[in-house]
Design a protein around this motif. Structure first.
Motif, PDB file in Angstrom:
ATOM      1  N   ASP A  82       0.865  -1.187   0.000  1.00 51.50           N
ATOM      2  CA  ASP A  82       0.000   0.000   0.000  1.00 51.50           C
ATOM      3  C   ASP A  82       0.895   1.229   0.000  1.00 51.50           C
ATOM      4  O   ASP A  82       1.236   1.792   1.033  1.00 51.50           O
ATOM      5  CB  ASP A  82      -0.906  -0.041   1.238  1.00 51.50           C
ATOM      6  CG  ASP A  82      -1.877   1.118   1.254  1.00 51.50           C
ATOM      7  OD1 ASP A  82      -1.846   1.943   0.312  1.00 51.50           O
ATOM      8  OD2 ASP A  82      -2.661   1.208   2.208  1.00 51.50           O
ATOM      9  N   LYS A  83       1.264   1.635  -1.208  1.00 53.02           N
ATOM     10  CA  LYS A  83       2.277   2.697  -1.364  1.00 53.02           C
ATOM     11  C   LYS A  83       1.879   4.020  -0.730  1.00 53.02           C
ATOM     12  O   LYS A  83       2.716   4.810  -0.316  1.00 53.02           O
ATOM     13  CB  LYS A  83       2.591   2.891  -2.838  1.00 53.02           C
ATOM     14  CG  LYS A  83       1.459   3.451  -3.684  1.00 53.02           C
ATOM     15  CD  LYS A  83       0.924   2.448  -4.645  1.00 53.02           C
ATOM     16  CE  LYS A  83      -0.214   3.034  -5.475  1.00 53.02           C
ATOM     17  NZ  LYS A  83      -0.285   2.441  -6.785  1.00 53.02           N
ATOM     18  N   PHE A  84       0.553   4.285  -0.664  1.00 54.85           N
ATOM     19  CA  PHE A  84       0.128   5.567  -0.106  1.00 54.85           C
ATOM     20  C   PHE A  84       0.423   5.678   1.391  1.00 54.85           C
ATOM     21  O   PHE A  84       0.477   6.770   1.932  1.00 54.85           O
ATOM     22  CB  PHE A  84      -1.352   5.820  -0.405  1.00 54.85           C
ATOM     23  CG  PHE A  84      -1.612   5.978  -1.874  1.00 54.85           C
ATOM     24  CD1 PHE A  84      -1.079   7.058  -2.572  1.00 54.85           C
ATOM     25  CD2 PHE A  84      -2.330   5.033  -2.580  1.00 54.85           C
ATOM     26  CE1 PHE A  84      -1.270   7.190  -3.930  1.00 54.85           C
ATOM     27  CE2 PHE A  84      -2.539   5.161  -3.942  1.00 54.85           C
ATOM     28  CZ  PHE A  84      -2.003   6.243  -4.626  1.00 54.85           C
ATOM     29  N   SER A  94       3.496  -6.372 -13.417  1.00 60.99           N
ATOM     30  CA  SER A  94       3.689  -6.922 -14.770  1.00 60.99           C
ATOM     31  C   SER A  94       4.436  -5.953 -15.669  1.00 60.99           C
ATOM     32  O   SER A  94       4.992  -6.348 -16.687  1.00 60.99           O
ATOM     33  CB  SER A  94       2.325  -7.239 -15.402  1.00 60.99           C
ATOM     34  OG  SER A  94       1.645  -6.024 -15.698  1.00 60.99           O
ATOM     35  N   GLY A  95       4.403  -4.676 -15.324  1.00 58.14           N
ATOM     36  CA  GLY A  95       5.034  -3.639 -16.151  1.00 58.14           C
ATOM     37  C   GLY A  95       4.093  -3.066 -17.190  1.00 58.14           C
ATOM     38  O   GLY A  95       4.460  -2.139 -17.917  1.00 58.14           O
ATOM     39  N   ARG A  96       2.850  -3.576 -17.241  1.00 54.22           N
ATOM     40  CA  ARG A  96       1.932  -3.150 -18.296  1.00 54.22           C
ATOM     41  C   ARG A  96       1.624  -1.656 -18.248  1.00 54.22           C
ATOM     42  O   ARG A  96       1.683  -0.976 -19.276  1.00 54.22           O
ATOM     43  CB  ARG A  96       0.637  -3.965 -18.178  1.00 54.22           C
ATOM     44  CG  ARG A  96      -0.244  -3.834 -19.391  1.00 54.22           C
ATOM     45  CD  ARG A  96      -1.238  -4.942 -19.458  1.00 54.22           C
ATOM     46  NE  ARG A  96      -2.237  -4.833 -18.410  1.00 54.22           N
ATOM     47  CZ  ARG A  96      -3.241  -5.699 -18.249  1.00 54.22           C
ATOM     48  NH1 ARG A  96      -3.350  -6.722 -19.055  1.00 54.22           N
ATOM     49  NH2 ARG A  96      -4.108  -5.538 -17.289  1.00 54.22           N
ATOM     50  N   GLU A  97       1.309  -1.150 -17.063  1.00 51.85           N
ATOM     51  CA  GLU A  97       0.950   0.276 -16.946  1.00 51.85           C
ATOM     52  C   GLU A  97       2.126   1.170 -17.337  1.00 51.85           C
ATOM     53  O   GLU A  97       1.968   2.163 -18.043  1.00 51.85           O
ATOM     54  CB  GLU A  97       0.532   0.605 -15.507  1.00 51.85           C
ATOM     55  CG  GLU A  97      -0.741  -0.065 -15.036  1.00 51.85           C
ATOM     56  CD  GLU A  97      -2.002   0.631 -15.548  1.00 51.85           C
ATOM     57  OE1 GLU A  97      -1.889   1.697 -16.175  1.00 51.85           O
ATOM     58  OE2 GLU A  97      -3.086   0.077 -15.341  1.00 51.85           O
ATOM     59  N   LEU A  98       3.299   0.798 -16.875  1.00 61.93           N
ATOM     60  CA  LEU A  98       4.475   1.635 -17.142  1.00 61.93           C
ATOM     61  C   LEU A  98       4.826   1.616 -18.633  1.00 61.93           C
ATOM     62  O   LEU A  98       5.128   2.658 -19.223  1.00 61.93           O
ATOM     63  CB  LEU A  98       5.656   1.156 -16.294  1.00 61.93           C
ATOM     64  CG  LEU A  98       6.938   1.970 -16.419  1.00 61.93           C
ATOM     65  CD1 LEU A  98       6.700   3.447 -16.128  1.00 61.93           C
ATOM     66  CD2 LEU A  98       8.014   1.429 -15.482  1.00 61.93           C
ATOM     67  N   ASP A 155       5.418   4.006  -9.315  1.00 61.63           N
ATOM     68  CA  ASP A 155       5.610   3.633  -7.910  1.00 61.63           C
ATOM     69  C   ASP A 155       5.901   2.144  -7.771  1.00 61.63           C
ATOM     70  O   ASP A 155       7.001   1.742  -7.411  1.00 61.63           O
ATOM     71  CB  ASP A 155       4.415   4.085  -7.049  1.00 61.63           C
ATOM     72  CG  ASP A 155       3.072   3.725  -7.660  1.00 61.63           C
ATOM     73  OD1 ASP A 155       3.041   2.895  -8.589  1.00 61.63           O
ATOM     74  OD2 ASP A 155       2.058   4.256  -7.196  1.00 61.63           O
ATOM     75  N   VAL A 156       4.878   1.327  -8.048  1.00 66.32           N
ATOM     76  CA  VAL A 156       5.045  -0.133  -7.924  1.00 66.32           C
ATOM     77  C   VAL A 156       4.843  -0.763  -9.298  1.00 66.32           C
ATOM     78  O   VAL A 156       3.872  -0.442  -9.984  1.00 66.32           O
ATOM     79  CB  VAL A 156       4.002  -0.732  -6.958  1.00 66.32           C
ATOM     80  CG1 VAL A 156       4.214  -2.234  -6.809  1.00 66.32           C
ATOM     81  CG2 VAL A 156       4.047  -0.042  -5.607  1.00 66.32           C
ATOM     82  N   VAL A 157       5.743  -1.633  -9.694  1.00 67.36           N
ATOM     83  CA  VAL A 157       5.593  -2.355 -10.957  1.00 67.36           C
ATOM     84  C   VAL A 157       5.434  -3.840 -10.658  1.00 67.36           C
ATOM     85  O   VAL A 157       6.214  -4.411  -9.898  1.00 67.36           O
ATOM     86  CB  VAL A 157       6.820  -2.138 -11.873  1.00 67.36           C
ATOM     87  CG1 VAL A 157       6.851  -3.167 -12.978  1.00 67.36           C
ATOM     88  CG2 VAL A 157       6.792  -0.742 -12.466  1.00 67.36           C
ATOM     89  N   LEU A 185      -1.594   6.976 -10.755  1.00 63.16           N
ATOM     90  CA  LEU A 185      -1.654   8.103  -9.834  1.00 63.16           C
ATOM     91  C   LEU A 185      -0.372   8.195  -8.988  1.00 63.16           C
ATOM     92  O   LEU A 185       0.191   9.265  -8.809  1.00 63.16           O
ATOM     93  CB  LEU A 185      -2.865   7.911  -8.900  1.00 63.16           C
ATOM     94  CG  LEU A 185      -3.079   8.937  -7.801  1.00 63.16           C
ATOM     95  CD1 LEU A 185      -3.396  10.323  -8.356  1.00 63.16           C
ATOM     96  CD2 LEU A 185      -4.217   8.486  -6.909  1.00 63.16           C
ATOM     97  N   GLY A 186       0.065   7.053  -8.485  1.00 55.87           N
ATOM     98  CA  GLY A 186       1.184   7.096  -7.540  1.00 55.87           C
ATOM     99  C   GLY A 186       2.473   7.616  -8.168  1.00 55.87           C
ATOM    100  O   GLY A 186       3.272   8.284  -7.502  1.00 55.87           O
ATOM    101  N   GLY A 187       2.674   7.330  -9.466  1.00 56.00           N
ATOM    102  CA  GLY A 187       3.886   7.804 -10.132  1.00 56.00           C
ATOM    103  C   GLY A 187       3.958   9.314 -10.191  1.00 56.00           C
ATOM    104  O   GLY A 187       5.053   9.905 -10.186  1.00 56.00           O
TER     105      GLY A 187
HETATM  106  O1  LIG Z   1       2.947  -3.390 -13.438  1.00 50.86           O
HETATM  107  P1  LIG Z   1       1.465  -3.522 -13.516  1.00 50.86           P
HETATM  108  O2  LIG Z   1       0.978  -4.923 -13.488  1.00 50.86           O
HETATM  109  O3  LIG Z   1       0.883  -2.702 -14.644  1.00 50.86           O
HETATM  110  O4  LIG Z   1       0.862  -2.948 -12.166  1.00 50.86           O
HETATM  111  C1  LIG Z   1       1.384  -1.828 -11.560  1.00 50.86           C
HETATM  112  C2  LIG Z   1       0.368  -0.751 -11.512  1.00 50.86           C
HETATM  113  O5  LIG Z   1      -0.414  -1.013 -10.381  1.00 50.86           O
HETATM  114  C3  LIG Z   1      -0.509   0.144  -9.618  1.00 50.86           C
HETATM  115  O6  LIG Z   1      -1.564   0.859 -10.139  1.00 50.86           O
HETATM  116  P2  LIG Z   1      -2.855   1.160  -9.334  1.00 50.86           P
HETATM  117  O7  LIG Z   1      -3.976   1.256 -10.295  1.00 50.86           O
HETATM  118  O8  LIG Z   1      -2.999   0.265  -8.168  1.00 50.86           O
HETATM  119  O9  LIG Z   1      -2.363   2.516  -8.812  1.00 50.86           O
HETATM  120  P3  LIG Z   1      -2.752   3.971  -8.611  1.00 50.86           P
HETATM  121  O10 LIG Z   1      -3.467   3.932  -7.322  1.00 50.86           O
HETATM  122  O11 LIG Z   1      -1.397   4.578  -8.528  1.00 50.86           O
HETATM  123  O12 LIG Z   1      -3.553   4.461  -9.754  1.00 50.86           O
HETATM  124  C4  LIG Z   1       0.799   0.831  -9.862  1.00 50.86           C
HETATM  125  O13 LIG Z   1       0.702   2.190  -9.571  1.00 50.86           O
HETATM  126  C5  LIG Z   1       1.038   0.570 -11.312  1.00 50.86           C
HETATM  127  O14 LIG Z   1       0.451   1.578 -12.097  1.00 50.86           O
END
Ligand SMILES: O=P(O)(O)OC[C@H]1O[C@H](OP(=O)(O)OP(=O)(O)O)[C@H](O)[C@@H]1O
Ligand SMILES: O=C(O)c1cc(=O)[nH]c(=O)[nH]1
Length: 182
Positions: A45-47, A134-138, A130-132, A80-82
């Motif tokens: 829970d990064k927040f 699978s890397g899909r979002e990044l 913030d947290v990776v 959001l967290g990034g």
């Molecule tokens: O590497 P992935 O499998 O893509 O997952 C990582 C994503 O999961 C979290 O997003 P989340 O929607 O939980 O975060 P947010 O609250 O920062 O929007 C994190 O911020 C990444 O964006």
């Protein structure tokens, strides 16, 4: 550029601190669905980290060697967290910041855009997550920036999966403990 830059050697105890603070403040156990669709019996829970100004500032400082090495023009943050990390690193470094949305905004001057904030095509963006897992979002965020002819280096605070993404730390729990099932 930074008030007190961290040498590579000084980073090692700092990374130990980061791992300890994750375990102490942000690690929760349970049955969780993750952003990428996988299930896991732990969640970071990064927040719980970013809401503490001292912790956030200390995490931002850990990026000072990354900035020295990559020399970006702009810091990017993923929603959001990034964005929180990118804002803190921007404050520390004096470099400008742009944001990458998960969905395009539907209204206003940036309607239909994923990326907001001033940039010039050809600039080098250090894109922070913030947290990776699978890397899909990044990687999706990276593609949005590359479509705009920006050069991108990606970097996360925590990598907890197998995605080939640079990160401050690779976080995993012992094999006998909880682990992500993809
Ligand atoms: O590497 P992935 O499998 O893509 O997952 C990582 C994503 O999961 C979290 O997003 P989340 O929607 O939980 O975060 P947010 O609250 O920062 O929007 C994190 O911020 C990444 O964006
Ligand atoms: O993959 C995710 O969605 C994820 C995992 C995690 O531990 N923390 C988080 O914020 N997101």
């Amino acid at each position: 550029m930074f008030d007190e830059p961290l040498s590579p050697i000084a980073r090692i105890p700092e990374l130990r601190w980061l791992k300890n603070i994750i375990v102490e403040k942000a690690l929760t156990r349970g049955e969780y669905l993750l952003a990428g669709g996988a299930r896991s019996d732990y969640y970071i829970d990064k927040f719980r980290l970013f809401s503490d100004p001292h912790i956030l500032r200390r995490i931002a400082r850990l990026f000072s060697p990354v900035i020295s090495e990559t020399a970006p023009d702009v810091i990017g943050g993923t929603e959001l967290g990034g964005v929180i990390i990118a804002t803190a690193v921007s404050q520390m470094s004096g470099l400008p910041m742009i944001v990458v949305r998960k969905q395009p905004k539907q209204y206003g001057a940036f309607a239909e855009e994923y990326v907001e904030g001033p940039f010039t095509p050809g600039q080098h963006v250090l894109l922070l997550e913030d947290v990776v897992t699978s890397g899909r979002e990044l990687l999706a965020a990276r593609a949005r920036l590359e479509e705009l002819n920006l050069k991108v280096t990606t970097y996360a605070v925590i990598a907890r999966g197998l995605a080939p993404v640079s990160s401050l730390i690779q976080f995993s729990l012992p094999r006998s403990g909880p682990k992500t099932e993809n």
